[in-house]
Design a protein around this motif. Sequence first.
Motif, short mmCIF file in Angstrom:
data_model
loop_
_atom_site.label_atom_id
_atom_site.label_comp_id
_atom_site.label_asym_id
_atom_site.label_seq_id
_atom_site.Cartn_x
_atom_site.Cartn_y
_atom_site.Cartn_z
N ASN A 151 -13.62 0.33 5.07
CA ASN A 151 -14.01 -0.72 4.15
C ASN A 151 -13.62 -2.17 4.54
O ASN A 151 -14.25 -3.05 4.22
N ASN A 160 -6.68 0.68 -5.66
CA ASN A 160 -6.84 1.95 -5.01
C ASN A 160 -8.24 2.73 -5.44
O ASN A 160 -8.89 3.12 -4.41
N CYS A 206 -7.36 6.59 -4.23
CA CYS A 206 -8.30 5.84 -3.27
C CYS A 206 -9.23 6.96 -3.30
O CYS A 206 -10.55 6.93 -3.60
N GLU A 251 -7.99 18.92 -0.64
CA GLU A 251 -6.56 18.70 -1.02
C GLU A 251 -5.52 19.42 -0.51
O GLU A 251 -6.00 20.59 0.05
N THR A 311 0.71 -1.26 0.03
CA THR A 311 -0.03 -0.11 0.04
C THR A 311 0.84 1.50 -0.09
O THR A 311 1.97 1.33 0.31
N THR A 312 0.25 2.30 -0.37
CA THR A 312 0.86 3.59 -0.33
C THR A 312 1.49 4.15 0.84
O THR A 312 2.81 4.46 0.63
N THR A 313 0.86 4.15 1.84
CA THR A 313 1.63 4.32 3.22
C THR A 313 2.52 3.45 3.66
O THR A 313 3.73 4.07 4.04
N SER A 344 -10.58 5.95 5.51
CA SER A 344 -10.16 4.62 4.65
C SER A 344 -8.66 4.69 4.39
O SER A 344 -8.12 3.80 3.50
N ARG A 378 -3.63 17.78 -7.79
CA ARG A 378 -4.67 16.81 -7.51
C ARG A 378 -6.05 17.74 -7.34
O ARG A 378 -7.12 17.20 -7.90
N HIS A 394 -11.70 -4.99 -0.41
CA HIS A 394 -12.01 -4.62 -1.83
C HIS A 394 -12.56 -5.96 -2.38
O HIS A 394 -12.11 -7.11 -2.09
N HIS A 405 -4.56 4.39 5.39
CA HIS A 405 -4.25 3.13 6.13
C HIS A 405 -4.13 3.21 7.49
O HIS A 405 -4.56 2.17 8.00
N ASP A 438 -2.00 10.85 5.43
CA ASP A 438 -1.54 11.67 6.34
C ASP A 438 -2.18 11.95 7.84
O ASP A 438 -2.90 11.04 8.14
#
Length: 419
Positions: free
Chosen positions: A341, A186, A219, A238, A152-154, A294, A243, A348, A296, A273
């Motif tokens: 989720n 994602n 995500c 944001e 995952t991203t984190t 949602s 973005r 997912h 991480h 964050d």
Amino acid sequence: MPKYDVKDLSLASKGKLRIEWARKSMPVLGIIEKRFAEEKPLKGLTLGACLHVTTETGALAATLKAGGAKVLLCASNPLSTQDDVAASLVKHHNISVFAIKGEDHKTYYSHIHSVIDGKPNLSMDDGADLVSTLLKDRREMLPGVIGGTEETTTGVIRLRAMAKRGVLAYPIIAVNDADTKHLFDNRYGTGQSTVDGIIRATNRLMSGSVFVVSGYGWCGRGVAMRARRMGARVIVTEVEPLRALEAVMDGYEVMPIADAVPIGDIFCTLTGDIRVIGKKHFQKMKDGAIVANSGHFNVELDLETLAGMSKKRRKVRDFVEEFTLKSGRRIYVLGEGRLINLAAAEGHPSSVMDMSFANQALVAEYMVEHHAEMTRDVYSVPPRIDREIARMKLQAMGVEIDKLTGEQKRYLQSWEMGT
Ligand SMILES: NC(=O)c1ccc[n+]([C@@H]2O[C@H](COP(=O)([O-])OP(=O)(O)OC[C@H]3O[C@@H](n4cnc5c(N)ncnc54)[C@H](O)[C@@H]3O)[C@@H](O)[C@H]2O)c1
């Protein structure tokens, strides 16, 4: 029976049926499993996995085992374990699982240590808690580890920080960064399952509600897209101009979170964050506002401060906690601020995890073959693996595409022909 710590082994038959159901939507992983069973590319490998213990992870664990690996599994979040799946993996697949839904912080980490006790040669993380525990507390095990993967991203952000500071002890492949992972898992996976989790927890109508999405990454855009299509008025917050601009051009209202709090009915953070929603935001929310995360880790909502601001808190439904502020206004926090989720829904859908976990399986094989050439750094998934997964997925879906002609190939590599 392998070593294990799961809630209840008698749940195994239910878990078996649910894993079977997931596998029906995971044809790419199925093809890999078949080849792995013949070729045994992971023979002799002990694989320590710290992943959400879901039906799809059950399918991945079976694939890795078919490839010859010994698999040890713990959860990557205290609330994401499906206890029936954990039981089935122990009982039917002889896999060491250490995971119980709702486990406390201490048990969560003792389960990570149980996986490390099994002397893994390869780590498979979702959020980098296994790698960071190895680095902080179990350095004696590091010489046996040839490499790792990150889902995952984190986790990728944490691992890159380790590499930058020179503390990463072995090579990692960032599965999250494969196109066949984050563009689908994602976006469509988190998108659908996050809205599903919020609805299952609250049974609230999306149509007509003001839904605030914080973070317009892969995500966030998935969640915004799904909420809008269900009739919500979606506001995006944001910090990155690019973005934010994409969100504006996609037709969303974009504003600072401070401006969104007095009008939002439902809030969902997906930023990776910390303290995205905090004291000054909770103070301005409407009575009855619903707040979920949602991303991480459960640090996106400052729940400690919310608790301090509240005169009363009580559980009102499964995964819904009511905080009554001193002003009398009530705020409803879903799933303890953990990935909603996975806490309140099932994570997912299998069809996207098919691609994410095909990456995990093929990258584990790649790591076995190539670890000696790699250094202590974070690597991308080789593009040929990404393309091969996309090709197999299209084939499984019965979708055909065109092929470049010889003339087109030559043209696309040339510069001579212009206007
Ligand atoms: N729920 C799940 O099952 C699931 C699945 C995949 C990823 N994740 C997690 O979700 C999070 C987001 O992942 P992603 O792939 O979308 O990441 P991403 O990097 O593509 O997007 C994150 C976005 O949040 C924005 N952001 C950062 N701080 C912010 C703030 N204070 N306010 C508003 N926006 C802010 C960033 O600018 C960025 O655009 C990560 O923690 C990731 O690990 C969760």
